[in-house]
Scaffold this motif. Structure first.
Motif, PDB file in Angstrom:
ATOM      1  N   LEU A 274      25.569 -19.094  32.363  1.00  0.00           N
ATOM      2  CA  LEU A 274      24.400 -18.437  32.936  1.00  0.00           C
ATOM      3  C   LEU A 274      24.118 -17.127  32.213  1.00  0.00           C
ATOM      4  CD1 LEU A 274      25.407 -18.692  36.717  1.00  0.00           C
ATOM      5  CD2 LEU A 274      23.878 -20.235  35.502  1.00  0.00           C
ATOM      6  N   ALA A 275      22.853 -16.769  32.183  1.00  0.00           N
ATOM      7  CA  ALA A 275      22.478 -15.418  31.763  1.00  0.00           C
ATOM      8  C   ALA A 275      21.693 -14.818  32.916  1.00  0.00           C
ATOM      9  CB  ALA A 275      21.617 -15.467  30.509  1.00  0.00           C
ATOM     10  N   LEU A 276      22.028 -13.605  33.276  1.00  0.00           N
ATOM     11  CA  LEU A 276      21.367 -12.944  34.391  1.00  0.00           C
ATOM     12  C   LEU A 276      20.495 -11.833  33.821  1.00  0.00           C
ATOM     13  CD1 LEU A 276      21.488 -13.258  37.455  1.00  0.00           C
ATOM     14  CD2 LEU A 276      23.278 -11.540  37.499  1.00  0.00           C
ATOM     15  N   THR A 277      19.191 -11.939  34.046  1.00  0.00           N
ATOM     16  CA  THR A 277      18.277 -10.988  33.421  1.00  0.00           C
ATOM     17  C   THR A 277      17.722  -9.984  34.433  1.00  0.00           C
ATOM     18  OG1 THR A 277      16.398 -12.415  33.810  1.00  0.00           O
ATOM     19  CG2 THR A 277      17.540 -12.685  31.726  1.00  0.00           C
ATOM     20  N   LYS A 278      17.095  -8.959  33.896  1.00  0.00           N
ATOM     21  CA  LYS A 278      16.406  -7.938  34.695  1.00  0.00           C
ATOM     22  C   LYS A 278      17.344  -7.234  35.676  1.00  0.00           C
ATOM     23  CE  LYS A 278      12.403 -10.960  34.493  1.00  0.00           C
ATOM     24  NZ  LYS A 278      11.313 -11.585  35.226  1.00  0.00           N
ATOM     25  N   LEU A 279      18.608  -7.087  35.273  1.00  0.00           N
ATOM     26  CA  LEU A 279      19.576  -6.439  36.149  1.00  0.00           C
ATOM     27  C   LEU A 279      19.348  -4.940  36.233  1.00  0.00           C
ATOM     28  CD1 LEU A 279      23.188  -7.855  35.772  1.00  0.00           C
ATOM     29  CD2 LEU A 279      21.990  -7.268  37.859  1.00  0.00           C
ATOM     30  N   ASP A 280      18.569  -4.401  35.299  1.00  0.00           N
ATOM     31  CA  ASP A 280      18.426  -2.949  35.252  1.00  0.00           C
ATOM     32  C   ASP A 280      17.573  -2.374  36.360  1.00  0.00           C
ATOM     33  OD1 ASP A 280      16.567  -4.471  33.925  1.00  0.00           O
ATOM     34  OD2 ASP A 280      15.843  -2.824  32.713  1.00  0.00           O
ATOM     35  N   GLY A 281      16.525  -3.076  36.729  1.00  0.00           N
ATOM     36  CA  GLY A 281      15.577  -2.417  37.609  1.00  0.00           C
ATOM     37  C   GLY A 281      15.591  -2.888  39.036  1.00  0.00           C
ATOM     38  N   THR A 282      16.588  -3.626  39.444  1.00  0.00           N
ATOM     39  CA  THR A 282      16.454  -4.318  40.708  1.00  0.00           C
ATOM     40  C   THR A 282      17.080  -3.580  41.874  1.00  0.00           C
ATOM     41  OG1 THR A 282      18.520  -5.491  40.491  1.00  0.00           O
ATOM     42  CG2 THR A 282      16.603  -6.455  39.453  1.00  0.00           C
ATOM     43  N   ALA A 283      17.964  -2.639  41.601  1.00  0.00           N
ATOM     44  CA  ALA A 283      18.749  -2.033  42.667  1.00  0.00           C
ATOM     45  C   ALA A 283      19.584  -3.083  43.359  1.00  0.00           C
ATOM     46  CB  ALA A 283      17.855  -1.301  43.682  1.00  0.00           C
ATOM     47  N   LYS A 284      19.739  -4.216  42.717  1.00  0.00           N
ATOM     48  CA  LYS A 284      20.415  -5.350  43.347  1.00  0.00           C
ATOM     49  C   LYS A 284      21.444  -5.984  42.439  1.00  0.00           C
ATOM     50  CE  LYS A 284      17.706  -5.075  46.826  1.00  0.00           C
ATOM     51  NZ  LYS A 284      18.133  -4.156  47.845  1.00  0.00           N
ATOM     52  N   GLY A 285      22.292  -5.197  41.849  1.00  0.00           N
ATOM     53  CA  GLY A 285      23.335  -5.785  41.025  1.00  0.00           C
ATOM     54  C   GLY A 285      24.145  -6.797  41.815  1.00  0.00           C
ATOM     55  N   GLY A 286      24.028  -6.739  43.128  1.00  0.00           N
ATOM     56  CA  GLY A 286      24.826  -7.588  44.006  1.00  0.00           C
ATOM     57  C   GLY A 286      24.700  -9.066  43.748  1.00  0.00           C
TER      58      GLY A 286
END
Lengths: 330, 442
Positions: A274-286
């Motif tokens: 898997l690749a997880l994208t847009k982790l920077d702006g989500t406030a939801k690293g969870g």
């Protein structure tokens, strides 16, 4: 490929440091969100009681960790509270980190990669990239191509999204930006044929890596999912054993639907990473925690920004550490 | 689309069905279930809590008044009413007034802004008789301008672009001038995707808005968005104070909790839903219908509307006549199939029929569901198509060879066709066209 392995034996200290700094920076926002909430949850409390646990549950759920994983984590902390009787709220962060790391370690998907080196000793190493619309497949391919290129590998990108308007152009711009090979048959051509010939192209042109893009599709569209199976098979026909990896790209802002997506795509193409994208702006690293817990498929890469270099290898331990770093520092 | 949520609510209510009346215990139970279902459906945790608290109060208040009605039904009604209220009562249209009317499209990366811009242009052109101009203001993402160009060619709506210019405010302003001098009455400004936490980009969209003073600013949200939907919607609203929300990718199986949360948080109406990749798949948002859908009551109004859109009255009258005379043939059948196909994605259509979503859950229904039947009919001669009774064994064998299906499948199809024909003939004496739809489902 073993040649490259020797050449790039270990990452030097500096790169590691720089990467960590960037991950920390990229997750700064998610961290702040997460910790603000936790500190609010425990504010004015001396011990971990039912109320604190309730608040913690709230925090985890709103961070998109997901219902199931949240319940698991809460259960563990509850058990620990029962065992240790008196737990200070100051210790809560430490315990939480511990439990999350442990929970993730128990999973089968522990085979983690250390760097961007292709994991398979094959020339070319072939990867197929799948996902729903708008998750960032093409951007991730561009970033990944850049990383491979940086290692001195010859990379070819196959324009398998022949459906969405200007998708081929978008990939071509990335190929030019990175400075790698680009294979396309144009728009509205058969994507399975593109995939087949892209592998062929990789072989003919002595490429080390071939990455094949596909059109975004909702996992509920049966026919489109079948098309993916066909694309995959066509590569295997050209070169048995390929694609070596099928990478599903997930958008970190997606909610519980991500789990259904992973299920359906796995059914159609046997997703291997898997690749997880847009982790920077989500406030939801969870969401990375939820996915690591729920899936046997490992998260391999995470996207933490729009720049070409803002793709990282995912390391659970590092990620959780990064998540909790603020506490250690303070 | 909201299948999963309706299923969960259904099971929550099932606990109530057996009981004679609403009690504090069974209310508490079902309320808990509803809350869980909502959270699992990506409805924001806080909102789900407030929502279910409200329902609990209402349910406790009504128990004596309505003791004659089944408690499950009472709960459904309460949830339903609250849901409609939560999602914003009446449906709201968009404002295209001004010379020209200016519509600004904003949202996160990958939410579907460019595709939606195309759909909206197509909608305004075909349904509202407007003459729209698309404006390409995404100067960042590779090939974003090309994408809009391709779409503009598809729907035959002109595009304004300036690949040399990297200032979206200027591009948009020039586009408006261009529209004024070239007789366009609406401009649709497509912008780059941006994160709510990206200060630089948020300032840019603020500047675009200030620079063009749109009559309508829309915020595009991916229906699959999780808990964060609320934060993003809020952040964008604080910066650009948009007028309405667009939900995209509703053709997936997302439970779409975002729809519930966004309206609740920012108080802005959801104006459109987008349900596919072709340019026609755009619908005006109807809160009451959506609530019905969420509760598994189907969305018969949308279904009938869709049917009417594609409905050719003359053709229908002709076919009805044929059915009455028992002369319905393969050509008519093919024509009907095409009409249904024009209505859109089959599964989403069928899910609009009340009670169907449960039945079709594990069924593979897609746009190619008819292809087998079509291939069989297309392998017939024109004579055979208009005279189904001509089909004998040797003709069937030839058809089988032609379409690549085996002879049993041909037989099965012909048999089904005959049965359907008989059924329709029978029904035609009673209900007319309505019954037809039922017969078509095969």
């Amino acid at each position: 490929m073993s040649f490259f392995k020797k050449m790039f034996g270990k990452k030097d200290e500096e790169t590691i440091k720089a990467e960590k700094a960037e991950l920390d920076k990229g997750l700064e926002r998610s961290k702040t969100g997460f910790f603000d909430k936790i500190s609010k949850a425990v504010a004015g409390k001396a011990t971990v009681d039912v109320e604190v646990l309730d608040e913690l549950e709230n925090v985890l759920i709103t961070s998109d960790v997901g219902l199931e994983t949240t319940v698991k984590i809460i259960d563990r902390i509850e058990a620990r509270v029962a065992r240790d009787k008196y737990i200070n709220t100051n210790e809560l962060n430490e315990i939480l980190r511990d439990e999350i790391v442990q929970l993730l370690a128990e999973n089968n998907n522990t085979q983690e990669i250390e760097d961007f080196r292709p994991p398979v000793d094959s020339k070319p190493y072939v990867m197929m990239v799948v996902g729903v619309n708008g998750v960032g497949k093409t951007t991730t391919i561009g970033k990944l191509a850049y990383q491979f290129k940086e290692m001195g590998l010859k990379v070819a990108l196959g324009a398998g999204d022949t459906f969405r308007a200007a998708a081929v152009d978008q990939l071509e711009i990335w190929a030019n930006r990175v400075g790698c090979e680009f294979f396309s048959k144009g728009m509205y051509t058969d994507p399975a044929a593109v995939a087949y010939e892209a592998v062929q192209y990789g072989i003919n042109n002595d490429c080390d890596v071939v990455i094949v893009d596909t059109a975004g599709r909702l996992h509920t569209k049966k026919n489109l999912m079948m098309e993916l199976t066909k694309i995959k098979n066509s590569m295997n026909k050209k070169m048995p054993g390929t694609p070596h990896d099928v990478m599903l790209v997930l958008d970190a802002t997606t909610g519980q639907n991500a789990i259904e997506q992973a299920k359906q795509f796995t059914a159609a193409t046997e997703v291997t990473c898997l690749a997880l994208t847009k982790l920077d702006g989500t406030a939801k690293g969870g969401v990375a925690i939820g996915i690591s817990d729920q899936f046997k498929i490992p998260i391999k890469y995470i996207g933490i920004g729009e720049g070409m270099t803002q793709l990282q290898v995912f390391n659970k331990r590092e990620f959780v550490d990064s998540f909790f770093k603020k506490i250690e520092g303070s | 689309m909201f299948d999963n949520l309706s299923e969960k609510l259904e099971s929550a209510f099932q606990g109530l069905k057996g009981d004679g009346k609403l009690t504090e215990i069974n209310i508490a139970q079902s309320v808990k279930e509803i809350r869980r279902a909502l959270v699992a459906a990506d409805v924001n945790y806080k909102i789900a809590k407030e929502f279910t608290d409200k329902i609990k109060d209402q349910a406790l208040g009504t128990k004596n008044v309505l003791s004659a009605v089944k408690p499950g039904e009472v709960m459904v009604k309460i949830v339903m009413d609250e849901m409609v209220e939560l999602m914003g009562g009446q449906s709201v249209g968009i404002n295209t007034s001004g010379k020209p009317g200016i519509i600004l499209i904003s949202g996160l990366q990958g939410s579907g802004k460019t595709t939606f811009s195309g759909k909206l242009a197509n909608y305004l052109k075909t349904k509202k008789k407007k003459s729209p101009l698309l404006v390409a203001c995404d100067v960042y993402r590779p090939a974003a301008i090309n994408q809009l160009t391709v779409i503009s060619e598809q729907i035959k709506v002109p595009i304004f672009k300036d690949e040399e210019n990297k200032d979206p405010v200027q591009i948009a302003q020039n586009a408006i001038l261009h529209a004024q001098t070239h007789g366009f009455d609406v401009v649709i400004v497509d912008t780059a995707g941006r994160l709510a936490v990206d200060e630089h980009m948020m300032r840019e969209i603020e500047n675009i808005k200030a620079g063009i003073e749109p009559s309508e600013t829309l915020f595009v949200v991916d229906a699959m968005t999780g808990q964060d939907a609320v934060n993003t919607a809020k952040a964008f609203n604080e910066r650009i104070n948009y007028d309405g929300v667009v939900l995209t990718k509703m053709d997936g199986d997302t439970r779409g909790g975002a729809a519930l949360s966004v309206k609740y948080t920012v108080g802005k109406p959801i104006k459109f839903v987008s349900t596919g990749e072709t340019m026609e798949t755009i619908d005006v948002f109807h809160p009451e219908r959506m609530a019905q859908r969420i509760l598994g009551m189907g969305d018969i109004v949308s279904f009938v509307e869709k049917a009417q859109e594609q409905f050719d009255e003359k053709e229908a009258a002709r076919i009805e006549k044929k059915i009455k005379k028992n002369k319905f043939d393969f050509n008519d059948f093919l024509g009907q199939l095409n009409q249904i196909k024009k209505m859109g994605d089959l599964k989403s259509l069928i899910n609009m029929i009340p009670g169907m979503s449960k039945m079709t859950k594990n069924l593979d229904i897609d746009d190619k569901a008819f292809s087998k039947v079509e291939s069989i009919i297309q392998s017939m001669t024109p004579q055979e198509r208009s005279n189904p009774e001509l089909l004998n064994m040797s003709r069937k064998r030839r058809i089988a060879n032609g379409c690549g299906h085996n002879i049993h499948e041909i037989n099965m199809f012909v048999k089904q066709f005959d049965q359907m024909k008989k059924m329709m003939h029978k029904m035609s004496k009673g209900k007319g066209m309505q019954g037809m739809m039922g017969g078509m489902k095969k």
